[in-house]
Design a protein around this motif. Structure first.
Motif, PDB file in Angstrom:
ATOM      1  N   UNK A 134     -16.104 -11.403  -2.393  1.00 12.58           N
ATOM      2  CA  UNK A 134     -15.621 -10.676  -1.218  1.00 12.58           C
ATOM      3  C   UNK A 134     -14.796  -9.484  -1.701  1.00 12.58           C
ATOM      4  N   UNK A 135     -15.125  -8.307  -1.174  1.00 12.85           N
ATOM      5  CA  UNK A 135     -14.308  -7.130  -1.431  1.00 12.85           C
ATOM      6  C   UNK A 135     -13.400  -6.912  -0.228  1.00 12.85           C
ATOM      7  N   UNK A 136     -12.110  -6.776  -0.469  1.00  8.90           N
ATOM      8  CA  UNK A 136     -11.144  -6.672   0.618  1.00  8.90           C
ATOM      9  C   UNK A 136     -10.061  -5.668   0.254  1.00  8.90           C
ATOM     10  N   UNK A 137      -9.325  -5.258   1.267  1.00  9.84           N
ATOM     11  CA  UNK A 137      -8.225  -4.330   1.044  1.00  9.84           C
ATOM     12  C   UNK A 137      -7.828  -3.619   2.321  1.00  9.84           C
ATOM     13  N   UNK A 138      -7.051  -2.571   2.169  1.00 11.54           N
ATOM     14  CA  UNK A 138      -6.507  -1.875   3.339  1.00 11.54           C
ATOM     15  C   UNK A 138      -5.988  -0.493   2.958  1.00 11.54           C
ATOM     16  N   UNK A 139      -5.818   0.329   3.990  1.00 10.19           N
ATOM     17  CA  UNK A 139      -5.102   1.603   3.918  1.00 10.19           C
ATOM     18  C   UNK A 139      -4.194   1.637   5.144  1.00 10.19           C
ATOM     19  N   UNK A 140      -2.887   1.635   4.927  1.00 13.09           N
ATOM     20  CA  UNK A 140      -1.915   1.591   6.013  1.00 13.09           C
ATOM     21  C   UNK A 140      -0.900   2.713   5.793  1.00 13.09           C
ATOM     22  N   UNK A 159     -11.650  -7.375  -5.479  1.00 17.97           N
ATOM     23  CA  UNK A 159     -12.752  -8.316  -5.292  1.00 17.97           C
ATOM     24  C   UNK A 159     -12.257  -9.700  -5.673  1.00 17.97           C
ATOM     25  N   UNK A 160     -12.586 -10.674  -4.839  1.00 20.20           N
ATOM     26  CA  UNK A 160     -12.149 -12.041  -5.061  1.00 20.20           C
ATOM     27  C   UNK A 160     -13.346 -12.976  -4.914  1.00 20.20           C
ATOM     28  N   UNK A 161     -13.353 -14.037  -5.701  1.00 17.16           N
ATOM     29  CA  UNK A 161     -14.430 -15.022  -5.599  1.00 17.16           C
ATOM     30  C   UNK A 161     -14.034 -16.118  -4.619  1.00 17.16           C
TER      31      UNK A 161
END
Length: 270
Positions: free
Chosen positions: A3-9, A75-77
């Motif tokens: 899973x690719x995750x993240x943010x821009x805040x 990216x996390x498994x």
């Protein structure tokens, strides 16, 4: 599964403003990271991390005059399996609970057990204790509260959500947590990423999500009153008594949120 995750805040500010953020992946998931998890800022400012009383990573930062953008991409498994179901997990007598679990029976800022106790016992007192009682609480909360982003407000409590029958995922979690605690089931609030994985695509902007854990059968189990059914791909960021302990950002002054983008997607490879 990856899973690719993240943010821009982004925030704007007229003067330097201290901020505390809980925008890091929880330490319990660090072994699953397949790329570095690092918060970056524009402009480049100092970040200072510490671990709070609930085991969450907190980041201290000062928003400079003009504003600040916080970003992350990793990216996390993940196992790819839905939330584990343990229908035979028992409800413990209070005398048998570990010391560190007792706090999750108490009322808190958004979970007013004193106001909800009579309602909880009238609704669930006839349901046998254990997994089935939690499922009954989840089903009630899911059906009782109408979801909508326009129903959100930072002061809404479990009592408010119950009375108004409207809210967002954090309100579903607060109400279910409160009902569990009233029934002597330890429950804690969780926040993190939950993408549209294993379900039809949702026509709405991605956001962070809230769910809750209950202590049954000697361990913590995940439940989600907003979605009701087990889900795939949760990435925990923080947990505590309620949203007070897990706020994404706490600002000690005046700022304006100007950008809020979250991404959570399954990817084939890195």
């Amino acid at each position: 599964m990856l899973i690719r995750a993240g943010y821009d805040i982004s925030f704007s500010a007229d003067t330097a403003t201290p901020m505390m953020a809980m925008l890091s992946v929880h330490p319990s998931r660090h072994q699953d990271l397949r790329t570095p998890h690092r918060i970056t800022t524009v402009p480049d400012v100092a970040l200072h991390d510490y671990i709070d009383a609930f085991g969450n990573i907190c980041t201290r930062v000062s928003v400079p005059p003009g504003g600040l953008t916080l970003s992350c991409d990793f990216v996390i498994e993940d196992s790819g399996e839905p939330d584990i179901q343990s229908s035979d997990a028992i409800q413990h007598d209070i005398a048998d609970l570990p010391h560190d679990v007792l706090v999750y029976l108490l009322g808190s800022r958004y979970c007013e057990t004193d106001r909800m106790s009579e309602t909880a016992w009238s609704l669930f007192g006839h349901v046998p204790p254990g997994w089935g009682r939690v499922e009954a609480i989840v089903a009630f909360t899911h059906d009782h509260v109408e979801f909508g982003y326009h129903h959100a407000r930072p002061t809404k409590t479990a009592w408010d959500a119950h009375q108004e029958q409207q809210g967002v995922c954090r309100d579903f979690a607060h109400l279910a947590i409160t009902l569990c605690r009233c029934m002597n089931i330890p429950a804690r609030y969780c926040t993190g990423y939950l993408g549209d994985i294993g379900i039809p695509p949702v026509d709405a902007a991605m956001d962070f999500s809230a769910w809750f854990d209950v202590y049954l059968g000697g361990e913590w189990h995940t439940f989600d009153a907003r979605h009701k059914h087990p889900r795939i791909g949760r990435i925990l960021m923080a947990r505590g008594r309620d949203a007070t302990d897990t706020a994404l950002t706490t600002v000690f002054g005046q700022t304006t949120l100007t950008r809020f983008e979250v991404h959570t997607d399954e990817v084939a490879a890195i």
